[in-house]
Design a protein around this motif. Structure first.
Motif, mmCIF file in Angstrom:
data_model
loop_
_atom_site.group_PDB
_atom_site.id
_atom_site.type_symbol
_atom_site.label_atom_id
_atom_site.label_comp_id
_atom_site.label_asym_id
_atom_site.label_seq_id
_atom_site.Cartn_x
_atom_site.Cartn_y
_atom_site.Cartn_z
ATOM 1 N N GLY A 185 4.842 -6.082 57.746
ATOM 2 C CA GLY A 185 3.553 -5.457 57.950
ATOM 3 C C GLY A 185 3.614 -4.150 58.726
ATOM 4 O O GLY A 185 2.678 -3.369 58.714
ATOM 5 N N TRP A 186 4.771 -3.903 59.408
ATOM 6 C CA TRP A 186 4.902 -2.679 60.204
ATOM 7 C C TRP A 186 5.567 -1.543 59.427
ATOM 8 O O TRP A 186 5.696 -0.445 59.943
ATOM 9 N N GLN A 187 6.037 -1.817 58.254
ATOM 10 C CA GLN A 187 6.713 -0.772 57.481
ATOM 11 C C GLN A 187 5.725 -0.137 56.498
ATOM 12 O O GLN A 187 4.851 -0.827 55.973
ATOM 13 N N PRO A 188 5.828 1.184 56.179
ATOM 14 C CA PRO A 188 6.870 2.088 56.674
ATOM 15 C C PRO A 188 6.420 2.935 57.855
ATOM 16 O O PRO A 188 7.079 3.894 58.224
ATOM 17 N N ASP A 189 5.273 2.635 58.467
ATOM 18 C CA ASP A 189 4.702 3.506 59.496
ATOM 19 C C ASP A 189 5.388 3.349 60.848
ATOM 20 O O ASP A 189 5.279 4.213 61.704
ATOM 21 N N PHE A 190 6.087 2.245 61.057
ATOM 22 C CA PHE A 190 6.681 1.991 62.358
ATOM 23 C C PHE A 190 8.193 2.110 62.267
ATOM 24 O O PHE A 190 8.821 1.525 61.389
ATOM 25 N N VAL A 191 8.803 2.881 63.161
ATOM 26 C CA VAL A 191 10.253 3.055 63.198
ATOM 27 C C VAL A 191 10.796 2.191 64.330
ATOM 28 O O VAL A 191 10.637 2.515 65.499
ATOM 29 N N GLY A 192 11.438 1.117 64.012
ATOM 30 C CA GLY A 192 11.948 0.185 65.011
ATOM 31 C C GLY A 192 12.004 -1.203 64.433
ATOM 32 O O GLY A 192 12.304 -1.382 63.249
ATOM 33 N N ASP A 193 11.697 -2.191 65.250
ATOM 34 C CA ASP A 193 11.763 -3.567 64.780
ATOM 35 C C ASP A 193 10.665 -4.380 65.441
ATOM 36 O O ASP A 193 10.327 -4.171 66.609
ATOM 37 N N THR A 194 10.096 -5.294 64.681
ATOM 38 C CA THR A 194 9.093 -6.219 65.195
ATOM 39 C C THR A 194 9.547 -7.638 64.921
ATOM 40 O O THR A 194 9.918 -7.975 63.796
ATOM 41 N N LYS A 195 9.543 -8.462 65.962
ATOM 42 C CA LYS A 195 9.883 -9.872 65.827
ATOM 43 C C LYS A 195 8.653 -10.715 66.147
ATOM 44 O O LYS A 195 7.897 -10.396 67.062
ATOM 45 N N VAL A 196 8.480 -11.776 65.376
ATOM 46 C CA VAL A 196 7.412 -12.734 65.621
ATOM 47 C C VAL A 196 8.055 -14.086 65.896
ATOM 48 O O VAL A 196 8.880 -14.563 65.104
ATOM 49 N N PHE A 197 7.710 -14.696 67.034
ATOM 50 C CA PHE A 197 8.238 -16.004 67.419
ATOM 51 C C PHE A 197 7.119 -17.038 67.292
ATOM 52 O O PHE A 197 6.034 -16.869 67.875
ATOM 53 N N LEU A 198 7.379 -18.095 66.530
ATOM 54 C CA LEU A 198 6.375 -19.116 66.222
ATOM 55 C C LEU A 198 6.817 -20.451 66.810
ATOM 56 O O LEU A 198 7.918 -20.936 66.499
ATOM 57 N N GLY A 224 14.271 -35.237 53.854
ATOM 58 C CA GLY A 224 12.921 -35.593 54.275
ATOM 59 C C GLY A 224 11.916 -34.494 54.005
ATOM 60 O O GLY A 224 12.234 -33.428 53.457
ATOM 61 N N PHE A 225 10.701 -34.774 54.418
ATOM 62 C CA PHE A 225 9.583 -33.849 54.237
ATOM 63 C C PHE A 225 8.667 -34.002 55.445
ATOM 64 O O PHE A 225 8.489 -35.115 55.967
ATOM 65 N N GLY A 226 8.089 -32.897 55.918
ATOM 66 C CA GLY A 226 7.226 -32.984 57.082
ATOM 67 C C GLY A 226 6.288 -31.815 57.233
ATOM 68 O O GLY A 226 6.411 -30.793 56.551
ATOM 69 N N ALA A 227 5.342 -31.978 58.153
ATOM 70 C CA ALA A 227 4.351 -30.954 58.464
ATOM 71 C C ALA A 227 4.574 -30.449 59.887
ATOM 72 O O ALA A 227 5.099 -31.165 60.746
ATOM 73 N N SER A 228 4.164 -29.208 60.123
ATOM 74 C CA SER A 228 4.280 -28.582 61.432
ATOM 75 C C SER A 228 2.947 -27.951 61.812
ATOM 76 O O SER A 228 2.217 -27.461 60.941
ATOM 77 N N TYR A 229 2.662 -27.955 63.118
ATOM 78 C CA TYR A 229 1.423 -27.364 63.627
ATOM 79 C C TYR A 229 1.775 -26.252 64.606
ATOM 80 O O TYR A 229 2.540 -26.468 65.560
ATOM 81 N N LEU A 230 1.238 -25.050 64.379
ATOM 82 C CA LEU A 230 1.537 -23.898 65.210
ATOM 83 C C LEU A 230 0.818 -23.987 66.551
ATOM 84 O O LEU A 230 -0.413 -23.948 66.607
ATOM 85 N N LEU A 231 1.589 -24.100 67.636
ATOM 86 C CA LEU A 231 1.016 -24.190 68.983
ATOM 87 C C LEU A 231 0.736 -22.820 69.583
ATOM 88 O O LEU A 231 -0.307 -22.597 70.196
ATOM 89 N N SER A 232 1.677 -21.908 69.435
ATOM 90 C CA SER A 232 1.537 -20.581 70.025
ATOM 91 C C SER A 232 2.476 -19.622 69.314
ATOM 92 O O SER A 232 3.374 -20.031 68.572
ATOM 93 N N ALA A 233 2.263 -18.333 69.554
ATOM 94 C CA ALA A 233 3.098 -17.309 68.928
ATOM 95 C C ALA A 233 3.119 -16.083 69.826
ATOM 96 O O ALA A 233 2.188 -15.823 70.595
ATOM 97 N N LYS A 234 4.213 -15.348 69.738
ATOM 98 C CA LYS A 234 4.297 -14.085 70.467
ATOM 99 C C LYS A 234 4.989 -13.045 69.608
ATOM 100 O O LYS A 234 5.705 -13.371 68.654
ATOM 101 N N GLU A 235 4.771 -11.802 69.959
ATOM 102 C CA GLU A 235 5.315 -10.672 69.202
ATOM 103 C C GLU A 235 6.140 -9.808 70.130
ATOM 104 O O GLU A 235 5.793 -9.602 71.294
#
Length: 220
Positions: free
Chosen positions: A87-100, A127-138
């Motif tokens: 979502g940051w390309q091509p306007d942003f020069v660098g790197d963006t990380k998202v931690f979930l 196996g098979f399973g579901a996950s619930y997002l508790l928090s996220a940071k950028e």
């Protein structure tokens, strides 16, 4: 409030499972997680690094259905995410990380084979399973030739296009060593293959590979 209710149900279900004893086992595992996204056909910069590093831990409950097979649930916490977020390309020069940060609860079928004349066995799981997002940071890092500090911020899940639920398939392979008739130690690697996009506006499916150390206690 929704997150608090989910955690309450999550813990209550774990306590219920802990009451099961006959022909069952209880354990714990934890370790390192290497996570990355499947961006599909999205065009990324040359030599783009998409992996992020995290950790995981799980409580293990399993029921013995035969001499070599068990079925169980492995509720826990896992960190996934993505680097080179498109979502940051091509306007942003660098790197963006998202931690979930997820709570997960996979259902697993496992099989094991003993190595003759040793206390070791080899096991595999699917196996098979579901996950619930508790928090996220950028985390936003400028290019190496640009002198700006790394920016970190917690993401507001109510206003970000991140999906709260994820689900997918699991597969594991490991080695276990029996200390005695009730305790065993094990090393395990687990691959996760997420099915939906974790973000509503971009293509990106969770992938991760975990390397764990754990133990099992068998109820007799």
């Amino acid at each position: 409030m929704r997150t608090i209710k989910f955690i309450f149900l999550f813990v209550s279900f774990n306590l219920f499972l802990f009451q099961l004893s006959a022909q069952s086992s209880f354990g714990f595992k934890g370790g390192y997680t290497d996570a990355w996204p499947d961006y599909g056909d999205v065009e990324l910069p040359e030599n783009a690094e998409t992996h992020v590093k995290g950790f995981n831990f799980s409580i293990l409950y399993a029921y013995q259905i035969s001499n070599n097979f068990k079925v169980g649930i492995e509720p826990g916490f896992v960190q996934r995410g993505a680097a080179c977020f498109p979502g940051w390309q091509p306007d942003f020069v660098g790197d963006t990380k998202v931690f979930l940060n997820y709570l997960e609860a996979p259902l697993m079928l496992s099989g094991q084979v003993a190595i003759p004349k040793t206390n070791f066995n080899v096991f595999g799981k699917i196996g098979f399973g579901a996950s619930y997002l508790l928090s996220a940071k950028e985390e936003i890092s400028p290019a190496a030739n640009i002198e700006f500090p790394v920016e970190r911020r917690k993401l507001d899940l109510e206003n970000e296009p991140l999906r709260r639920f994820d689900y997918g398939a699991y597969s594991s392979l490991g080695f276990a060593y029996s200390l005695n008739s009730i305790f065993e130690l094990f090393l395990e690697s687990t691959f996760y293959y997420g099915l939906p996009n974790f973000e509503e506006n971009n293509t990106g499916k969770n992938r991760s590979l975990s390397f764990n150390l754990g133990f099992n206690y068998k109820f007799l």
